[in-house]
Motif scaffolding. Structure first.
Motif, mmCIF file in Angstrom:
data_model
loop_
_atom_site.group_PDB
_atom_site.id
_atom_site.type_symbol
_atom_site.label_atom_id
_atom_site.label_comp_id
_atom_site.label_asym_id
_atom_site.label_seq_id
_atom_site.Cartn_x
_atom_site.Cartn_y
_atom_site.Cartn_z
ATOM 1 N N HIS A 175 -4.437 3.085 3.372
ATOM 2 C CA HIS A 175 -3.113 3.693 3.457
ATOM 3 C C HIS A 175 -2.147 2.804 4.238
ATOM 4 O O HIS A 175 -1.005 2.573 3.815
ATOM 5 N N ILE A 178 -1.215 -0.347 2.292
ATOM 6 C CA ILE A 178 -0.288 -0.077 1.189
ATOM 7 C C ILE A 178 1.106 0.228 1.732
ATOM 8 O O ILE A 178 2.111 -0.259 1.212
ATOM 9 N N LYS A 179 1.151 0.994 2.818
ATOM 10 C CA LYS A 179 2.445 1.336 3.429
ATOM 11 C C LYS A 179 3.182 0.073 3.871
ATOM 12 O O LYS A 179 4.396 -0.047 3.701
ATOM 13 N N HIS A 211 -2.736 12.076 1.579
ATOM 14 C CA HIS A 211 -1.410 11.530 1.300
ATOM 15 C C HIS A 211 -0.777 12.103 0.045
ATOM 16 O O HIS A 211 0.241 11.608 -0.435
ATOM 17 N N THR A 213 -1.059 11.865 -2.918
ATOM 18 C CA THR A 213 -0.812 11.045 -4.100
ATOM 19 C C THR A 213 -1.990 10.096 -4.279
ATOM 20 O O THR A 213 -2.685 9.774 -3.316
ATOM 21 N N LYS A 217 -1.513 5.159 -8.005
ATOM 22 C CA LYS A 217 -0.034 5.214 -8.046
ATOM 23 C C LYS A 217 0.544 4.333 -6.954
ATOM 24 O O LYS A 217 1.447 3.538 -7.186
ATOM 25 N N ASN A 218 0.036 4.491 -5.747
ATOM 26 C CA ASN A 218 0.617 3.763 -4.617
ATOM 27 C C ASN A 218 0.401 2.260 -4.686
ATOM 28 O O ASN A 218 1.174 1.488 -4.135
ATOM 29 N N GLY A 221 3.107 0.686 -6.257
ATOM 30 C CA GLY A 221 4.283 0.730 -5.403
ATOM 31 C C GLY A 221 5.489 1.310 -6.110
ATOM 32 O O GLY A 221 5.391 1.832 -7.226
ATOM 33 N N ASP A 222 6.625 1.220 -5.464
ATOM 34 C CA ASP A 222 7.867 1.751 -6.044
ATOM 35 C C ASP A 222 8.494 0.693 -6.937
ATOM 36 O O ASP A 222 9.493 0.932 -7.599
#
Lengths: 316, 316
Positions: A175, A178-179, A211, A213, A217-218, A221-222
C-alpha cells in the motif's frame, strides 16, 4: 476443465501412419492432421512422435514444419511439443522480442506450478544451452529485468500454509509503495517474486479489505498511461491470482486488435486446451456475452480456424 | 575424492540394532555410534533410519539428539541427515543469523550442482513450509539480499558450452565496475548469479589475462577493510571457481580463531567427507605444511574429535 476431446483407444503407430500418409505425395492432408493431433493429449502426442521416428527415421515435428505454413504451422508446432518444451520455446521467443513481450514470461512464471516452472527451466537449458534466467537477465534491463529474473527463478512454496501476520504487514508495504508511486521498490518485487500463491492471495485480500479497492486497480494508478513496468506488475498479480480471468482477457484483447493477434490466440488455446480452456470459455462468455468459439470462427480462417476450433472442442 | 571409509557388507537392520543398544540403559556408547555412523554413506544412513523406525517405532535422529550433546551431537545430527535436507538445515540456521553468515548460503548455492541446489530448495520447503529464496529475501536487505536471492534461486546451465564473446565483454563489465568501486552494480550481480560455471571461469580467465591480476584480489580492493558485500562477492567467486581451495581456507580460518569455529569445521567435514574431503586435505597440507587431521586432533577433543577424525579417514 479441458476442452480437448480424446477418443478412448488410440494407437501411436496407427496415428503415425495416418500422419505419414497425410504428408506424402502431392499436397498435404491438413484435415487428417487435425483429426489426429487435435484429439491427442500431451503423452499421446509424445508417443506418436516416438512411433513416427521409429517407423520412418524422420522427425515428425520437422516434417510437419516443412508441410504446413503460416498460423496453422505455428499452432501445430506449438501444440505437438511437450508442454515444458513448448513453454521454453514461447519464453525464448518472448525474450528475443525484449520488453514488449513481458507478459508471456510472466504468464509462464506465475501460472505454471512451481514444479512445472522447473521443468520449463530444464527444457530451456536443454534446448538453448543457457539458463532461462540468464537469457532474461542479459536481454532485459532496469526494473523489468529485476521483476522478470525474480519471477522466472522462483520456486515458490506450493503448500497451503499462510502467515496472517506477514499477510497484514506486507499488504501495508504494498500500500505504501503504491501510494508513493514507488512501484519499482525492492520490497514490491521481493513480495511478488517470492511469496507463495496462497500467501499472496492473503496479502491482496487484506489490501482490499483495508483500502476498499483492489491492488490490481491501484497498480495501474490514476494514470491514463501506466508505464510498461506498472503493466508488468499488473499482469503479474492477475496471473498469480486469477489465471482464467487473465486468459479470457488476453484472448479478448487479441481479438479486439486490428487484424487479430494470432500469437496470443494460439498461445492461450494451445497451452490451455488440455488444462482449463473450458473455464476460460465459460468466463469469456460471461464477460462478453458471445461464445469464444463463435468469435474464433469469425476472426480466423482455413485450417488454422479448424484446428483452433478442434482444440476448443467445437468442430463443425 | 572422499575420505569416508565404508565396509563392503553392511546391514541396515543390524546397524539399527547396534545403535539401539548404544542408546539404551545407563549412559550412551558413543564409540559404537561413531563406529557405525562414521562408516556409512548417505544412502546407507537413510536405510538405517528406516530400519530403526521399523524395528523400534522411534525416530533415530530424535533419539540421538536426546542421547548426545554439544558439538558431537551437532555433528552427528548434521551427518545423519540426507545431504539436501542437511543443506536446508544449514541454510535456515544461516538465514536466522542474518548478514553475518552469508558464506554458508553462498557455499550451498555456488558449490552444489544446479540439480543439488534444486533438491535443497525442495527439502527447505518440505521442512519449513516456505521457500528458501522467500526466507533469504525477507531476512536480509540491501545489496547482500540482491546477491543472495539471485544465488539461491539460480538454476545455472550445467553444460560445458561457453561463449567467448560474452566472456570477453563481461570481463570488461566486471573490470569497469571494480575500477569504479561499483561492486553492487546490477550487472555484477547479474553475471555472478546467472552465468554457468564454465562461462564464469572463461570470464575470470579473460579478466586475469587482460588486467594481470585475479578478480578475487581486485574484489577486496585496496581497502584494508573491505565491506561485507565485497567479502560476499569474494566468497562467491571463490566458491564458484575453486571449492577445494575455498574449503581449505574455511577450515584454516575456523582453526585460527580463538577458541576454534566448530560450526565451520563440522560443516566442511560433514558436507565433504563423502565428496572431496581428500582433495581438501591434500590442499590444506600443501598450503599449511601440517596435516589437517593433526590440527583437528589438536583443536578438538572427546567424542567430537573421534567423530571428525573418523570422517577424515584417520582413526586412531
Amino acid at each position: 476443465m479441458a476442452t480437448l476431446i480424446v477418443p478412448d483407444n488410440v494407437s501411436p503407430s496407427q496415428d503415425a501412419e495416418v500422419l505419414r500418409k497425410a504428408c506424402e505425395g502431392w499436397g498435404t492432408d491438413e484435415k487428417a492432421i487435425i483429426s489426429i493431433l487435435g484429439h491427442r493429449n500431451a503423452e499421446q502426442r509424445k508417443q506418436i512422435r516416438l512411433a513416427y521416428h521409429q517407423l520412418y527415421q524422420e522427425d515428425l515435428v520437422k516434417r510437419l514444419e516443412s508441410e504446413l505454413n503460416g498460423d496453422f504451422e505455428k499452432a501445430v508446432y506449438r501444440w505437438i511439443l511437450e508442454p515444458a518444451d513448448r513453454d521454453a520455446v514461447l519464453a525464448n521467443a518472448a525474450i528475443k522480442k525484449g520488453e514488449t513481450d513481458a507478459k508471456v514470461l510472466i504468464e509462464i512464471s506465475c501460472i505454471r506450478s512451481p514444479e512445472e516452472l522447473l521443468a520449463v527451466r530444464r527444457a530451456y537449458q536443454h534446448r538453448y544451452k543457457r539458463s532461462l534466467e540468464e537469457d532474461v537477465a542479459s536481454h532485459l534491463s532496469g526494473d523489468l529485468r529485476k521483476l522478470l529474473v525474480g519471477l522466472v527463478s522462483a520456486y515458490r512454496y506450493d503448500g497451503e500454509e499462510i502467515n496472517t501476520r506477514i499477510g497484514n504487514s506486507e499488504a501495508e508495504i504494498l500500500h505504501h509503495a503504491i501510494k508513493d508511486k514507488a512501484f519499482n521498490s525492492d520490497e514490491v518485487i521481493r513480495i511478488l517474486t517470492t511469496r507463495s500463491k496462497p500467501q499472496l492471495n492473503a496479502i491482496f485480500n487484506r489490501y482490499r479489505e483495508e483500502h476498499a479497492t483492489s491492488i490490481t486497480k491501484n497498480l495501474l494508478g490514476d494514470d491514463a498511461h501506466p508505464n510498461d513496468f506498472q503493466k508488468a506488475l499488473h499482469t503479474t498479480v492477475r496471473s498469480l491470482t486469477d489465471p482464467h480471468k487473465y486468459f479470457a482477457k488476453v484472448v479478448r484483447d487479441g481479438i479486439k486488435k486490428l487484424g487479430t493477434d494470432e500469437d496470443s490466440l494460439t498461445r492461450v488455446i494451445v497451452t490451455r486446451a488440455e488444462k482449463d480452456l473450458r473455464d476460460i470459455k465459460d468466463l469469456y462468455y460471461k464477460k462478453n456475452s458471445v461464445p469464444l468459439g463463435q468469435v474464433v470462427a469469425k476472426e480466423t480462417s482455413g485450417d488454422y480456424k479448424k484446428f483452433l476450433l478442434t482444440l476448443l472442442g467445437e468442430e463443425d
